[in-house]
Design a protein around this motif. Sequence first.
Motif, mmCIF file in Angstrom:
data_model
loop_
_atom_site.group_PDB
_atom_site.id
_atom_site.type_symbol
_atom_site.label_atom_id
_atom_site.label_comp_id
_atom_site.label_asym_id
_atom_site.label_seq_id
_atom_site.Cartn_x
_atom_site.Cartn_y
_atom_site.Cartn_z
ATOM 1 N N ALA A 156 8.038 10.685 3.306
ATOM 2 C CA ALA A 156 7.764 10.118 4.626
ATOM 3 C C ALA A 156 6.651 10.891 5.326
ATOM 4 C CB ALA A 156 9.037 10.119 5.467
ATOM 5 N N ARG A 157 6.670 12.207 5.177
ATOM 6 C CA ARG A 157 5.643 13.032 5.817
ATOM 7 C C ARG A 157 4.266 12.770 5.203
ATOM 8 N NH1 ARG A 157 7.419 17.483 4.461
ATOM 9 N NH2 ARG A 157 5.876 18.184 2.924
ATOM 10 N N HIS A 158 4.199 12.678 3.875
ATOM 11 C CA HIS A 158 2.925 12.413 3.215
ATOM 12 C C HIS A 158 2.364 11.040 3.600
ATOM 13 C CE1 HIS A 158 2.522 15.934 0.697
ATOM 14 N NE2 HIS A 158 3.743 15.793 0.212
ATOM 15 N N LEU A 159 3.268 10.064 3.773
ATOM 16 C CA LEU A 159 2.827 8.711 4.105
ATOM 17 C C LEU A 159 2.570 8.527 5.592
ATOM 18 C CD1 LEU A 159 5.275 6.599 1.890
ATOM 19 C CD2 LEU A 159 2.869 7.072 1.443
ATOM 20 N N ASP A 162 0.833 -1.203 0.000
ATOM 21 C CA ASP A 162 0.000 0.000 0.000
ATOM 22 C C ASP A 162 0.868 1.254 0.000
ATOM 23 O OD1 ASP A 162 -2.291 -1.485 -0.002
ATOM 24 O OD2 ASP A 162 -2.672 -1.292 2.150
ATOM 25 N N ARG A 163 1.908 1.237 0.831
ATOM 26 C CA ARG A 163 2.768 2.411 0.945
ATOM 27 C C ARG A 163 3.621 2.609 -0.298
ATOM 28 N NH1 ARG A 163 4.425 1.512 7.322
ATOM 29 N NH2 ARG A 163 2.535 2.461 8.197
ATOM 30 N N ALA A 164 4.085 1.510 -0.892
ATOM 31 C CA ALA A 164 4.874 1.623 -2.125
ATOM 32 C C ALA A 164 4.022 2.199 -3.246
ATOM 33 C CB ALA A 164 5.425 0.250 -2.512
ATOM 34 N N LEU A 165 2.770 1.730 -3.357
ATOM 35 C CA LEU A 165 1.872 2.262 -4.384
ATOM 36 C C LEU A 165 1.523 3.722 -4.101
ATOM 37 C CD1 LEU A 165 -0.531 -0.782 -4.860
ATOM 38 C CD2 LEU A 165 1.296 -0.031 -6.371
ATOM 39 N N SER A 166 1.438 4.067 -2.837
ATOM 40 C CA SER A 166 1.170 5.464 -2.476
ATOM 41 C C SER A 166 2.314 6.363 -2.916
ATOM 42 C CB SER A 166 0.948 5.592 -0.965
ATOM 43 O OG SER A 166 -0.222 4.917 -0.558
ATOM 44 N N ARG A 184 13.600 2.595 2.700
ATOM 45 C CA ARG A 184 13.579 1.180 2.314
ATOM 46 C C ARG A 184 12.594 0.937 1.174
ATOM 47 N NH1 ARG A 184 14.205 0.337 7.902
ATOM 48 N NH2 ARG A 184 11.959 0.094 8.218
ATOM 49 N N LEU A 185 11.440 1.575 1.244
ATOM 50 C CA LEU A 185 10.453 1.417 0.177
ATOM 51 C C LEU A 185 10.993 1.951 -1.151
ATOM 52 C CD1 LEU A 185 7.249 2.491 2.122
ATOM 53 C CD2 LEU A 185 7.769 0.192 1.316
ATOM 54 N N LEU A 186 11.655 3.091 -1.100
ATOM 55 C CA LEU A 186 12.227 3.676 -2.307
ATOM 56 C C LEU A 186 13.331 2.797 -2.883
ATOM 57 C CD1 LEU A 186 12.354 7.406 -1.194
ATOM 58 C CD2 LEU A 186 11.112 6.532 -3.190
#
Length: 261
Positions: free
Chosen positions: A42-45, A21-25, A54-56
């Motif tokens: 990070a702030r938006h998520l 979910d966070r990667a797609l966000s 790590r996601l990036l």
Amino acid sequence: MCNNSHAVIATEPKTPSQSVDRALSILTLLAQRGPLGVTDLARHLGVHKSTATRLLATLEKFRFVEQDGNRGKFRLGFGIVRLAGATATQLDIAKEGRPVCARLATELRGTVTLSVLEGGGATAVAQEPSTERNWIGLRMPLHATATGKVLLASFGFEELSSALERPRQRFTANTITASGALLADLNRTRDRGWGATIGELELGLNSVAVPVRGPGDRIAGALSVSASDEHLHPDDFKDIARILTQAADEILTRLQLLTNP
């Protein structure tokens, strides 16, 4: 210190789906807002900066994001374009191939399908005529279908070697499951320009297929006709393949007109 530690732990992904979910966000944010830095993402998520990093890193590994020069920001990468292009090609080939399939179905008195390679199988994106037995969207085995053999025969050495190492299901007594026998069949398919099955997926069902090339001469899919062995006899395979090849050339012409109107 204790409270800060708990706050950081709370922002870590608890499940794989949360990470997805966070990667797609992230991809959605980059599409909407353009290049963003790790801190902004990070702030938006609502996550810790280390989580966003790590996601990036994962997205960058698959080229879905890339660093925007030396500014420390990230933007959408070429991997997104590649996926979009693949999807567009599949949509185009289905649209342009459908009228060709309809004409062939009447001419050959069989079920004509246009299939593409998807997830290790051959997936039909167009079928004529429309019957109770709908193949569209079904992922069929590569080794037991004529379309699958055509697609397998187009693989490079390493990709084909990997495919031959996988276990294969036996659907009928005619299904080719041995790697050596399948490789020999694929070599014949490549040399003559068409593939065929004789009761290999279902007893009494025969099929012939040819490659469909897209712009740039790469194989974009496979065009096939299937019918009972009473209507589609092996003695007729070569003539059927010639008709299918002419139709595949017509689909290529229609696809080329889309890119060069």
